[in-house]
Design an enzyme around this catalytic site. Sequence first.
Site, PDB file in Angstrom:
ATOM      1  N   VAL A  12      -3.414   1.405   1.969  1.00 35.00           N
ATOM      2  CA  VAL A  12      -3.833   0.275   2.813  1.00 35.00           C
ATOM      3  C   VAL A  12      -2.803  -0.853   2.813  1.00 35.00           C
ATOM      4  O   VAL A  12      -2.951  -1.828   3.561  1.00 35.00           O
ATOM      5  CB  VAL A  12      -5.212  -0.288   2.383  1.00 35.00           C
ATOM      6  N   LYS A  14      -1.192  -2.078  -0.420  1.00 38.16           N
ATOM      7  CA  LYS A  14      -1.126  -2.821  -1.684  1.00 38.16           C
ATOM      8  C   LYS A  14       0.316  -3.095  -2.111  1.00 38.16           C
ATOM      9  O   LYS A  14       0.640  -4.193  -2.574  1.00 38.16           O
ATOM     10  CB  LYS A  14      -1.842  -2.051  -2.804  1.00 38.16           C
ATOM     11  N   LYS A  31       2.936  -1.661 -12.227  1.00 40.22           N
ATOM     12  CA  LYS A  31       2.077  -0.638 -11.616  1.00 40.22           C
ATOM     13  C   LYS A  31       1.276   0.023 -12.728  1.00 40.22           C
ATOM     14  O   LYS A  31       1.836   0.611 -13.651  1.00 40.22           O
ATOM     15  CB  LYS A  31       2.929   0.398 -10.873  1.00 40.22           C
ATOM     16  N   ALA A  95      -4.043   1.680  -8.518  1.00 40.87           N
ATOM     17  CA  ALA A  95      -3.745   2.874  -7.711  1.00 40.87           C
ATOM     18  C   ALA A  95      -4.975   3.252  -6.893  1.00 40.87           C
ATOM     19  O   ALA A  95      -6.093   3.268  -7.410  1.00 40.87           O
ATOM     20  CB  ALA A  95      -3.333   4.034  -8.610  1.00 40.87           C
ATOM     21  N   GLY A  96      -4.773   3.551  -5.608  1.00 41.77           N
ATOM     22  CA  GLY A  96      -5.890   3.965  -4.764  1.00 41.77           C
ATOM     23  C   GLY A  96      -6.878   2.835  -4.537  1.00 41.77           C
ATOM     24  O   GLY A  96      -6.519   1.660  -4.455  1.00 41.77           O
TER      25      GLY A  96
END
EC number: 6.3.3.3
Length: 201
Positions: A12, A14, A31, A95-96
Site C-alpha cells: 500500500v 509503507k 524494518k 511488514a504487510g
Amino acid sequence: MQIYVSGIHTDVGKTHFSAAFCANFNYDYFKLIQAGTPTDSEFIAKFSPKTKIFKEGIFLQTPASPHLGKIKEKLDYKALDIILPKSKNLLIELAGGLFSPMDENYTMIDFVNIFKHPTILVAKYYLGSINHILLSIEALKQRNINLLALVMMGKKDILQDDFIKNYAKIPIINLDFFDENSILNKDFKEQMQEILQLKIP
C-alpha cells in the site's frame, strides 16, 4: 520519538511513505521483518541516502508471509525477541498489514500492542480500501494504540478522504508516489509537521 509504520494491506506504500518521512525529518529507519528481495532498506537507501538504516530485525529469503517463510527456511526465531534499535528518532516499518503473522503465534499488531509506540497507518486508494482502513483503525483503537494519522498514498480522492475523516475522526495526510526528484515534498512536510509537531530540519 519512535513511530511504527503500519499498513492496511501489503503493497500500500509503507516503504514509499517511510522514505519520504525519513528524508524530510531526518529519522532513522528499521524494518521489523523483511521477506524477500529487493529489500525495503535498499529502497530507503536509494531515495533517502542520508538516512541511518539499521539491519532488519528478521531477514527471510522467501517473499511470503513471515510465518510461512520461517517454516520453509527452517529458521528459529520468536517474534517478541526482536529488539528495537536504540534510536531517539526511529521509524519502524512493519511488514504487510496489521494482522500479518510474524511467526506461529504473533501478528504485527500484537508486537505493536506489546511494545507500545505511536503508529502511523498507511493506505492507498482501491476498491474496498475504506473497509480495510476502518477495520484497521478499529483494531488499533480497541488496543489503545496511539494512532497519529492516516496516510493516503496516490492521487487524492477527496470524497473518500472526507468520508473517512468524518466517520473515523482521524487526520489524513496525502502523499503521491514519487521519484528521486520529488521526494522532498513541501506540502507533505507541512502536513506532517502540523499534525505531529515534528521539527523541520
